[in-house]
Design a protein around this motif. Structure first.
Motif, short mmCIF file in Angstrom:
data_model
loop_
_atom_site.label_atom_id
_atom_site.label_comp_id
_atom_site.label_asym_id
_atom_site.label_seq_id
_atom_site.Cartn_x
_atom_site.Cartn_y
_atom_site.Cartn_z
N VAL A 88 51.85 -33.81 -23.29
CA VAL A 88 53.88 -33.33 -22.53
C VAL A 88 54.67 -34.39 -23.12
O VAL A 88 55.76 -34.30 -23.84
N VAL A 89 53.96 -35.88 -23.24
CA VAL A 89 55.48 -36.81 -23.23
C VAL A 89 55.57 -36.69 -25.07
O VAL A 89 56.98 -36.93 -24.66
N PRO A 90 54.96 -36.91 -25.80
CA PRO A 90 55.33 -37.55 -27.37
C PRO A 90 56.20 -35.35 -27.50
O PRO A 90 57.48 -35.49 -27.80
N ILE A 91 56.12 -35.00 -26.85
CA ILE A 91 56.53 -33.56 -26.85
C ILE A 91 58.15 -33.47 -26.15
O ILE A 91 59.07 -33.27 -27.19
N ILE A 147 41.22 -34.96 -17.06
CA ILE A 147 42.79 -33.85 -17.30
C ILE A 147 43.54 -34.44 -17.42
O ILE A 147 44.52 -34.09 -18.56
N ALA A 148 44.47 -35.87 -16.91
CA ALA A 148 45.99 -35.91 -17.45
C ALA A 148 45.99 -36.69 -18.31
O ALA A 148 46.76 -36.43 -18.66
N ILE A 170 52.00 -32.45 -11.71
CA ILE A 170 51.78 -30.89 -10.82
C ILE A 170 50.30 -30.95 -11.02
O ILE A 170 50.05 -30.45 -10.17
N LEU A 171 49.04 -31.99 -11.95
CA LEU A 171 47.57 -32.46 -11.68
C LEU A 171 47.93 -32.86 -9.46
O LEU A 171 47.11 -32.07 -9.31
N PHE A 226 55.83 -38.85 -15.40
CA PHE A 226 55.11 -38.80 -13.62
C PHE A 226 55.50 -36.78 -14.00
O PHE A 226 54.61 -36.49 -13.00
N PHE A 227 55.70 -36.38 -15.03
CA PHE A 227 55.64 -34.93 -14.07
C PHE A 227 54.52 -34.71 -14.76
O PHE A 227 54.23 -33.35 -13.59
#
Length: 634
Positions: free
Chosen positions: A600-603, A592-593, A566-567, A561-562
């Motif tokens: 972001v999640v895989p990183i 955009i989300a 932000i969005l 949910f990070f």
């Protein structure tokens, strides 16, 4: 001139009046002779007392017939005067009473000196010394005594109490066993000075061994001491407490040094004193002998030798005299000892619970003589612990009766001690299995606390059980060597003496089995300690693992949910004109989300993804290898 061991004030004056100054000859009843005027009245007023005086001194009579509690009474302070001649005007009976009270006071003073606990005192207890009667004469307990004379064909049991046993030991013929008896076992339950003294004088117990019997130092260890007359064993016995028994097990911690005297019992006051009969008073600057003619007199006397600061005159309590300092030091030691015992009692009360294993640790003293005599002494006045051995002696076809070997009786006592310890070990094993089941089902801190208490008890038990193994090994391996060390080989007369140990060859064979059992007990203690340590570590590891799992879940939710957070913060801005909100629908938010989350999640989860891929590869390769093996066998 002041006597040896007398107390003096700051000016060097003796506070202990000489017996000669008070009209008592040096050969008083305390030192083995009769007091003046006693012989004429002993047959009338104290029947049989002369025999006790000649054999065991005045303290023996007090310990046998007057074991009521003595309390030190305060009297009003008065100045000290010179001695009076009231003693010369007293009738013989009153002189005897005064002599008795003076000896009691001397015993109190000697007790006080012993309780100050000076380190470096003379080791051993010699019952032949008059001072031993003064110091230990107040130690009295009603003992249970069993004397067993046996051979291969006959066995004779005698149960007796203190007075009967002392009379038997005093007689020149009564103490000897019957001619048919090859072995004698004297089993004493309880420690009383009259019994111990009679036994020590008759069988010549070594002073060091006698000190171990009397000394109540609970930090003792099991050991074997070799003396010229006998072999002495001190064994710490471990026994489970009965559920309905409220007896306290002996503590493992007692800081008293070996050289200290045992703590004496409460002072004993004669019954006639309680009724208000004539006594001694402290009148002024000396100790005046004054007697009340009324039998109903309630005047309390000050003890000749005070035991507390309250017994001193008020003007001398705060003085710098040696006696005041001695009493102050003794008071501090008493207070410290009381505080320590209170702390130990509180700790024991905290440890008690449903899973607590009650174990009584008490010493048993064994004397082995070459003439076939075995003496055992226990502190508690109960023969229940040694009852199985008594039953074995009643069986004519048993090893003890057929062998007629006193060292096998010693082996039987050691084997009994080890068997009792095995019961304790089995009880601890059951408790550990119970805790292991609870922890594997659901660990909690209450179980960890109980494991910690159990682990501490096992460590203390190992400290008292390990010396038993060493003692048994020494009896098997070094028995002859230690007996040889007792012989002075420098003397030409001892050159051709054949050295024979106390333990027979057959007893050493049986001791091997006892040694094996002790080795099993000690290895079990080590195993239990390791299991409990692992269970405690496992409990904390499980708690840590569960906490880590909770944090992992929270972290995963935060990562997912990070981007959305932000969005949401961006689109929630309260600007006047915002093209992404005013000119667009909610679809632009997801446009955009979704790409942002897919990046972001895989990183953030890249390490977990790699571990998952590695696990899948290994799983597939292992499955393929298993299928290949099955295919080849088919």
């Amino acid at each position: 001139m002041p006597r040896t061991n007398s107390l003096s004030d700051s000016e060097g004056r003796s506070l202990t009046p000489d017996l000669e100054d008070e009209g008592i000859e040096a050969g008083s009843p305390t030192y083995g002779a009769h007091a003046p005027g006693f012989a004429a009245n002993s047959a009338q007023s104290h029947k049989g007392a002369s025999t006790a005086f000649g054999g065991h001194a005045l303290t023996n009579i007090m310990s046998r017939k007057s074991h009521h509690t003595h309390h030190t009474h305060q009297s009003r302070p008065a100045p000290i005067r010179s001695p009076t001649s009231a003693w010369k005007n007293l009738p013989p009976k009153e002189k005897f009473k005064a002599a008795v009270r003076k000896v009691i006071a001397m015993g109190r003073g000697a007790t006080l000196l012993g309780e100050v606990r000076q380190i470096g005192g003379e080791p051993g207890v010699d019952p032949r010394k008059p001072s031993s009667d003064i110091i230990y004469g107040q130690m009295h307990k009603e003992c249970k005594i069993e004397v067993v004379d046996y051979s291969a064909v006959r066995c004779n049991y005698k149960s007796m109490e203190n007075e009967e046993f002392v009379d038997m030991m005093d007689g020149e013929e009564t103490w000897k066993p019957q001619p048919w008896a090859k072995c004698r076992w004297i089993n004493i339950a309880g420690v009383s000075w009259d019994v111990i003294k009679a036994l020590a004088l008759r069988y010549e117990l070594h002073p060091l061994a006698l000190e171990d019997v009397i000394n109540k130092n609970n930090r003792t260890r099991s050991k074997a001491d070799y003396y010229t007359k006998h072999l002495f064993l001190r064994v710490m016995c471990h026994e489970l407490e009965d559920e309905d028994e409220d007896a306290e097990a002996e503590t493992h911690d007692d800081p008293n040094p070996r050289s200290l005297s045992p703590e004496p019992t409460e002072d004993v006051i004669l019954e006639k004193e309680k009724a208000g009969e004539p006594g001694l008073e402290a009148d002024g600057e000396t100790l005046q002998a004054s007697f009340s003619k009324s039998k109903n007199s309630t005047v309390r006397r000050r003890p000749l030798l005070p035991r507390t600061l309250a017994d001193l005159p008020i003007q001398r309590r705060d003085s710098g005299s040696a006696l005041a300092k001695l009493l102050q030091k003794d008071g501090k030691l008493r207070a410290a000892r009381t505080a320590r015992k209170a702390a130990e009692a509180m700790l024991e009360d905290i440890k008690k619970g449903d899973q607590h294993v009650g174990v009584k640790v008490k010493p048993m003293f064994i004397f082995l003589y070459r003439d076939g005599t075995v003496i055992t002494i226990q502190r508690h006045n109960s023969l229940e612990f040694t009852a199985p051995i008594s039953q074995r002696l009643r069986q004519r076809d048993g090893v003890l009766r057929t062998s007629i070997d006193p060292s096998l009786l010693v082996h039987a006592l050691l084997d009994l001690t080890v068997d009792k310890a095995l019961e304790v070990i089995d009880e601890y094993h059951a408790k550990i299995n119970h805790f292991e089941r609870k922890i594997l089902l659901k660990p909690n801190m209450k179980t960890v606390r109980e494991l910690h208490i159990l682990s501490g008890d096992l460590i203390l038990h190992k400290r008292t059980l390990d010396p038993i193994k060493t003692m048994i090994f020494g009896l098997r391996r070094y028995d002859v060597d230690r007996c040889a060390a007792l012989i002075d080989m420098s003397d030409p007369a001892n050159k051709d003496i054949k050295v024979v140990g106390y333990m027979s060859h057959k007893a050493k064979i049986y001791l091997a089995d006892v040694y094996d059992h002790m080795d099993f007990i000690l290895t079990s203690l080590d195993m239990f300690a390791g299991i409990m340590e692992n269970l405690i570590d496992y409990s904390f590891n499980i708690a840590s693992y569960e906490m880590n799992e909770v944090m992992r879940r929270l972290t995963l939710a935060t990562i997912i949910f990070f981007p959305l957070t932000i969005l949401t913060g961006y689109f929630g801005m309260n600007f006047t004109h915002m093209w992404s909100v005013n000119d667009q629908s909610d679809k632009i938010f997801w446009y955009i989300a979704v790409p942002l989350m897919s990046i972001v999640v895989p990183i953030f989860l890249w390490a977990d993804i790699r571990r998952g891929i590695h696990y899948l590869r290994k799983r597939m390769s292992s499955s393929k290898a298993g299928k290949d093996v099955k295919a080849k066998q088919a």
